[in-house]
Scaffold this motif. Structure first.
Motif, PDB file in Angstrom:
ATOM      1  N   ALA A 706       0.616  -1.227   0.038  1.00 54.45           N
ATOM      2  CA  ALA A 706       0.089  -0.101   0.109  1.00 54.45           C
ATOM      3  C   ALA A 706       0.824   1.276  -0.028  1.00 54.45           C
ATOM      4  CB  ALA A 706      -0.807  -0.019   1.069  1.00 54.45           C
ATOM      5  N   SER A 707       1.994   1.125   0.469  1.00 49.88           N
ATOM      6  CA  SER A 707       2.864   2.423   0.655  1.00 49.88           C
ATOM      7  C   SER A 707       3.373   2.976  -0.875  1.00 49.88           C
ATOM      8  CB  SER A 707       4.155   2.044   1.448  1.00 49.88           C
ATOM      9  OG  SER A 707       4.747   0.809   0.980  1.00 49.88           O
ATOM     10  N   ARG A 708       3.301   1.866  -1.798  1.00 48.39           N
ATOM     11  CA  ARG A 708       3.699   2.305  -3.109  1.00 48.39           C
ATOM     12  C   ARG A 708       2.578   3.197  -4.087  1.00 48.39           C
ATOM     13  NH1 ARG A 708       7.420  -1.615  -4.821  1.00 48.39           N
ATOM     14  NH2 ARG A 708       7.603  -0.507  -7.030  1.00 48.39           N
ATOM     15  N   TRP A 709       1.461   3.088  -3.395  1.00 48.84           N
ATOM     16  CA  TRP A 709       0.440   3.876  -4.323  1.00 48.84           C
ATOM     17  C   TRP A 709      -0.479   4.691  -3.314  1.00 48.84           C
ATOM     18  CZ3 TRP A 709      -4.467   2.600  -2.818  1.00 48.84           C
ATOM     19  CH2 TRP A 709      -4.641   1.234  -2.091  1.00 48.84           C
ATOM     20  N   ASN A 711      -0.239   6.685  -0.783  1.00 46.80           N
ATOM     21  CA  ASN A 711       0.230   8.244  -0.546  1.00 46.80           C
ATOM     22  C   ASN A 711       0.624   8.942  -1.740  1.00 46.80           C
ATOM     23  OD1 ASN A 711      -0.168   7.771   2.110  1.00 46.80           O
ATOM     24  ND2 ASN A 711       1.623   6.679   2.467  1.00 46.80           N
ATOM     25  N   LEU A 712       0.200   8.688  -2.925  1.00 51.56           N
ATOM     26  CA  LEU A 712       0.845   9.384  -3.953  1.00 51.56           C
ATOM     27  C   LEU A 712       0.406  10.836  -4.208  1.00 51.56           C
ATOM     28  CD1 LEU A 712       0.540   6.814  -6.932  1.00 51.56           C
ATOM     29  CD2 LEU A 712       2.785   7.669  -5.763  1.00 51.56           C
ATOM     30  N   SER A 797       9.386   3.938  -7.698  1.00 51.50           N
ATOM     31  CA  SER A 797       8.859   4.394  -6.383  1.00 51.50           C
ATOM     32  C   SER A 797       8.040   5.778  -6.359  1.00 51.50           C
ATOM     33  CB  SER A 797      10.318   4.887  -5.668  1.00 51.50           C
ATOM     34  OG  SER A 797      10.669   6.278  -6.353  1.00 51.50           O
ATOM     35  N   PRO A 798       7.252   6.178  -5.328  1.00 49.67           N
ATOM     36  CA  PRO A 798       6.577   7.054  -5.352  1.00 49.67           C
ATOM     37  C   PRO A 798       6.959   8.447  -5.820  1.00 49.67           C
ATOM     38  CG  PRO A 798       6.007   5.958  -3.219  1.00 49.67           C
ATOM     39  CD  PRO A 798       7.210   5.393  -3.998  1.00 49.67           C
ATOM     40  N   SER A 799       8.160   8.753  -5.600  1.00 52.76           N
ATOM     41  CA  SER A 799       8.852  10.010  -6.222  1.00 52.76           C
ATOM     42  C   SER A 799       9.096   9.660  -7.751  1.00 52.76           C
ATOM     43  CB  SER A 799      10.477  10.176  -5.559  1.00 52.76           C
ATOM     44  OG  SER A 799       9.966  10.486  -4.195  1.00 52.76           O
ATOM     45  N   GLY A 800       9.431   8.570  -7.917  1.00 52.91           N
ATOM     46  CA  GLY A 800       9.769   8.251  -9.329  1.00 52.91           C
ATOM     47  C   GLY A 800       8.447   8.343 -10.316  1.00 52.91           C
TER      48      GLY A 800
END
Length: 894
Positions: A706-709, A711-712, A797-800
């Motif tokens: 869930a951390s991968r999507w 908090n986008l 990653s979220p930043s990417g």
């Protein structure tokens, strides 16, 4: 191919084993600066430290039961069947001695040799370095059957043998010659022990006599006789006190004063069974004793009358456990009741935290004053108990029923003792043991910890206050049932009481009677199950009760709907116990057909089964679901099984009647190694089919964390929060593409550069700043294959993701084509119903970043309507499926 283990449960280890009938041995450890005590527990042995009686090591498992132990400063030796093992580090086999044709019964380490005797009366002398037999003596069983063996101090190459016929023989093992024969005393020799005095041996006889005999002159120095049958063990104090200790078959230990030639003191009921060994520590007033009652005790002699007191204790059940349950919110403690009328707590992590709540007695104060157990005061064994955690520190929180009596005892887990209440209804208080026929058959402590509900063989059901022991309510005018009560339970909110009888009727009663009355006259509802009930097993967190019927069928009853929702059948023998998993998805049952079965409650199917050598009598699953604990017929231990589904992916499918049942050995006292599961080709095929990415176009989620999507949309806030206070400064250095000349100043070296041969032509329309992701997205314009692009996004990653999505716009040198292709990718994800949550997250981030471009460009704005339509189709399908499932569940509950 036949399976070799259970799908769900893996052998862990056995709890509660301390010692058995094999005498223990001790040796001094220079490294630990304490004596090591080795006790036998069947096919393995334990090593305890004498300072705190802590379990230090558990040996590997032998192929057969260990018959005898022996030790010296070089190591420990065991005999399993006809094979002798030498151990290193108290756990690993170093050497093996093979050559006996029958079970070895006696062992004696002797310098560089090892002497052994088997049941055929064959004596062998082994060379410990080469493991070769250097001498064999075959003595006739009828004339001289060896029962004891010892080495007299200072007698070089000499061993002393005791016989069943009562005679003694002194042999020289180097010359294999018989030196002398002692006539004996008319009784079988059971023990030979060297005294502190040279040439003097203590000889224990089967008629209770102890003879101190001088071997050099063949003369008896003194003789004693104990009143409790054969002498089982002898030991001498070597710290200056003239004391000899002898053990008996009834559990008493006698201490003899050798100077005054009389009894110095006695340790009555030191053990509950045969005293297998007593050993004084050299030059210390300490003695260790072991027994077949599964206990190991250290005694200290610090009193003026040479009397001893118990210093340290390690014990388990003396008789097989009858009922076990995990206790507490963790998986660390197992509460166990045994046939020895005791209630004990076993820790799954360390044996040092094991303790006993005592033995059930009719008068606890008298038992406490006498400091020994009286057979007349002991209550019958506990056959079932119930507990609650809520009030454990305030008053008694455990209620137990006993075999064949109506009294129900209370126990305190926090105070570690038996309570003061014996719950008995008023109608039975004035009856005698001769006239009383009613017995307690079932018990249940309410979830609040205030009340206990008891069912009786007469059909009565009564409720007591467990704090005060006062009777509060009776269910039924005359009795709750016409037959014997087999199960009682209460819901979590104390609203309904359930009772069942051997007639097959399940009744629902209001918990509280009408105001001013202590009788609930009529039940709320009666449910006929059609077959006699054996017992109940309730799950507190759910509305399910497992009812075991006498025809070996398990009925699951929903207490809210008050109807049978599942019926499970398959056992071929009487069901002995059952328990739910913590989430109530499984119910695990054991029966006299020696099988343990796991049933899946939602599908009402059997998903796991395994068979053991002896039937399981009780089982319990821990609150965390990590362990399954079982007890078995004629076994003193509690066996732990690990739940493999917590640590690995285990495919579970309904089993067929034709499937073979694996036969599994019970866990040993050591931790078991992992057993691989051999699967058939058919199982592998089923697993391949079940591993599809999508089934029948159903909405499918990705396997990303869930951390991968999740908090986008908050990525900007996260970047500001994690921004460093000061940017890192890079050290000054020359450009990587130009070398420098050595010197104080920075001077570039142009000598390696080659002059240009000509000018290169570059087309400006071919210059693009697209990223790798942008180029992949541009390629989909012709192929319409979005799968590689989606897989690329999953690896970022979220930043990417934030960078790539922002770089699609015109202000970041992107293009309208890239924006449209990204929207086409989102439409593809919505239309295929794959990675549904990722599509929602990516599309939300895209709209936030490019909302201005979408409103200005008419083509992009029109394309949004297609995406909206695909998104609504997915949501409508998901909502329809959820409502259908909820409707089916509501119908099943009715």
């Amino acid at each position: 191919m036949m399976p070799v283990s259970s799908k769900i449960f893996l052998k862990n280890r056995a709890l509660g084993y301390v010692s058995n009938h094999v005498p223990c041995v001790i040796r001094f450890s220079i490294k630990r600066e304490e004596y090591l005590i080795n006790t036998c527990v069947g096919k393995a042995f334990h090593t305890y430290g004498s300072n705190h009686l802590k379990l230090l090591a558990v040996s590997d498992t032998s192929s057969e039961e260990i018959n005898c132990l022996a030790t010296d400063q070089d190591g420990i030796f065991t005999a399993s069947g006809n094979i002798i093992h030498a151990w290193k580090r108290n756990s690993e086999i170093k050497w093996s001695f093979e050559g006996h044709s029958n079970h070895v019964t006696l062992l004696l380490p002797f310098a560089s040799h090892l002497i052994s005797v088997d049941e055929d009366n064959v004596l062998k002398v082994w060379d410990r370095n080469t493991q070769e037999c250097i001498l064999t003596l075959d003595l006739g069983i009828e004339t001289f059957k060896i029962t004891a063996i010892a080495h007299p101090n200072t007698y070089i190459n000499k061993i002393l043998l005791g016989s069943e016929q009562g005679m003694l023989q002194l042999w020289n093992i180097k010359t294999s010659a018989l030196i002398h024969t002692f006539n004996g005393w008319g009784a079988a020799v059971t023990v030979l022990e060297q005294s502190p005095a040279l040439d003097v041996f203590a000889i224990g006889l089967s008629d209770g006599r102890i003879i101190l005999h001088n071997l050099k002159f063949d003369e008896t120095v003194v003789d004693f006789k104990q009143d409790w049958g054969p002498v089982t063990c002898i030991s001498f104090r070597t710290d200056g006190a003239p004391i000899m200790a002898t053990g008996s078959t009834v559990g008493n230990i006698v201490l003899w004063n050798l100077e005054e030639r009389k009894v110095a003191s006695q340790l009555l009921n030191a053990h509950d069974s045969v005293v297998s060994s007593v050993i004084f520590f050299p030059n210390q007033p300490l003695m260790v004793s072991s027994s077949s009652d599964n206990s190991l005790k250290i005694w200290i002699f610090d009193q003026s009358d040479f009397g001893g007191r118990l210093l340290r204790l390690r014990e388990g059940h003396a008789s097989p456990p009858t009922h076990i349950r995990f206790y507490g919110k963790a998986s660390n403690h197992v509460l166990s009741a045994g046939r020895d009328s005791s209630l004990r707590v076993f820790n799954t992590i360390t044996e040092t935290l094991n303790y006993s709540l005592g033995r059930a007695s009719y008068d606890r104060q008298v038992m406490k004053k006498k400091k020994w157990t009286s057979e007349y005061l002991l209550m019958p064994p506990i056959i079932e108990f119930s507990s609650s955690l809520v009030r454990e520190k305030e008053w008694d929180n455990i209620a137990a029923i006993h075999l064949g009596i109506p009294e129900v005892t209370s126990w305190s887990y926090d105070k570690r003792r038996m309570g003061s209440h014996k719950l008995l209804p008023e109608r039975l208080q004035h009856r005698t043991k001769v006239t009383i026929t009613d017995v307690a058959t079932s018990v249940y402590v309410t979830n609040c910890g205030n009340f206990v509900v008891i069912g009786y063989s007469s059909g009565h059901v009564d409720r007591f206050n467990i704090q005060s022991g006062i009777h509060r309510c009776t269910y039924g005018t005359k009795s709750a049932h016409k037959g014997s009560i087999r199960g009682v339970a209460v819901d979590a909110l104390n609203q309904i009481v359930f009772s069942g009888c051997n007639g097959g009727y399940l009744k629902f009663w209001p918990f509280r009677p009408s105001r001013g009355s202590i009788v609930c006259a009529k039940p709320l509802q009666v449910l006929n199950l059609g077959e006699g009930i054996s017992f109940f097993r309730a799950h507190e967190e759910s509305s399910l009760i497992g009812i075991i019927l006498e025809n070996f069928v398990i009925c699951l009853v929903d207490i809210e709907a008050r109807r049978v929702v599942r019926k499970l059948s398959g056992h071929t023998g009487q069901i002995t116990d059952a328990c739910f998993s913590p989430d109530a998805r499984w119910i695990i049952t054991a029966s006299m057909d020696s099988t343990v079965r796991t049933w899946d409650v939602p599908t009402a199917s059997l998903i796991d089964i395994f068979k053991v050598d002896t039937p399981c009598t009780s089982l319990s699953m821990s609150i965390s679901g990590q362990y399954l604990a079982t007890t078995h017929v004629d076994n003193l231990g509690i066996y732990l099984w690990t739940n493999k589904t917590l640590f690995s992916l285990v495919p579970l499918k309904p089993l067929k009647e034709s499937d073979s049942i694996p036969l599994i050995d019970l866990p040993s006292t050591g931790v078991e190694s992992t057993i691989p599961i051999e699967e058939s080709d058919e199982e592998n095929e089923d697993e391949t089919l079940d591993s599809k990415k999508q089934i029948e176009n159903l909405i499918t989620l990705s396997d990303l964390a869930a951390s991968r999507w999740k908090n986008l949309l908050d990525i900007d806030t996260i970047k500001i929060r994690n921004k460093p206070k000061e940017a890192p400064k890079a050290p000054p250095k020359a450009p990587f593409f130009l070398p420098t000349l050595p010197g104080k100043d920075i001077i570039f070296d142009y000598s390696s550069l080659k002059p240009d041969d000509g000018l290169k032509t570059v087309r400006l329309d071919k210059i693009t700043n697209y990223t790798i992701f942008g180029k992949m997205l541009m390629d989909t314009k012709d192929t319409n294959n979005f799968s590689p692009v989606i897989e690329k996004l999953k690896t970022m990653s979220p930043s990417g993701l934030d960078f790539e999505i922002n770089s699609l716009g015109l202000e970041a040198e992107g293009s309208v084509i890239l924006l449209k292709q990204f929207m086409a990718m989102i439409e593809y994800m919505f239309s295929t119903n794959q990675d549904f949550e990722l599509a929602q997250a990516y599309f939300a981030m895209f709209l936030r970043s490019h909302r201005n471009a979408l409103t200005e460009d008419k083509a992009l704005h029109e394309y949004l309507k297609q995406i909206e339509s695909a998104q609504l189709n997915g949501w409508n399908k998901l909502e329809s499926d959820l409502m259908f499932c909820l409707s089916v569940i509501n119908v099943l509950k009715m």
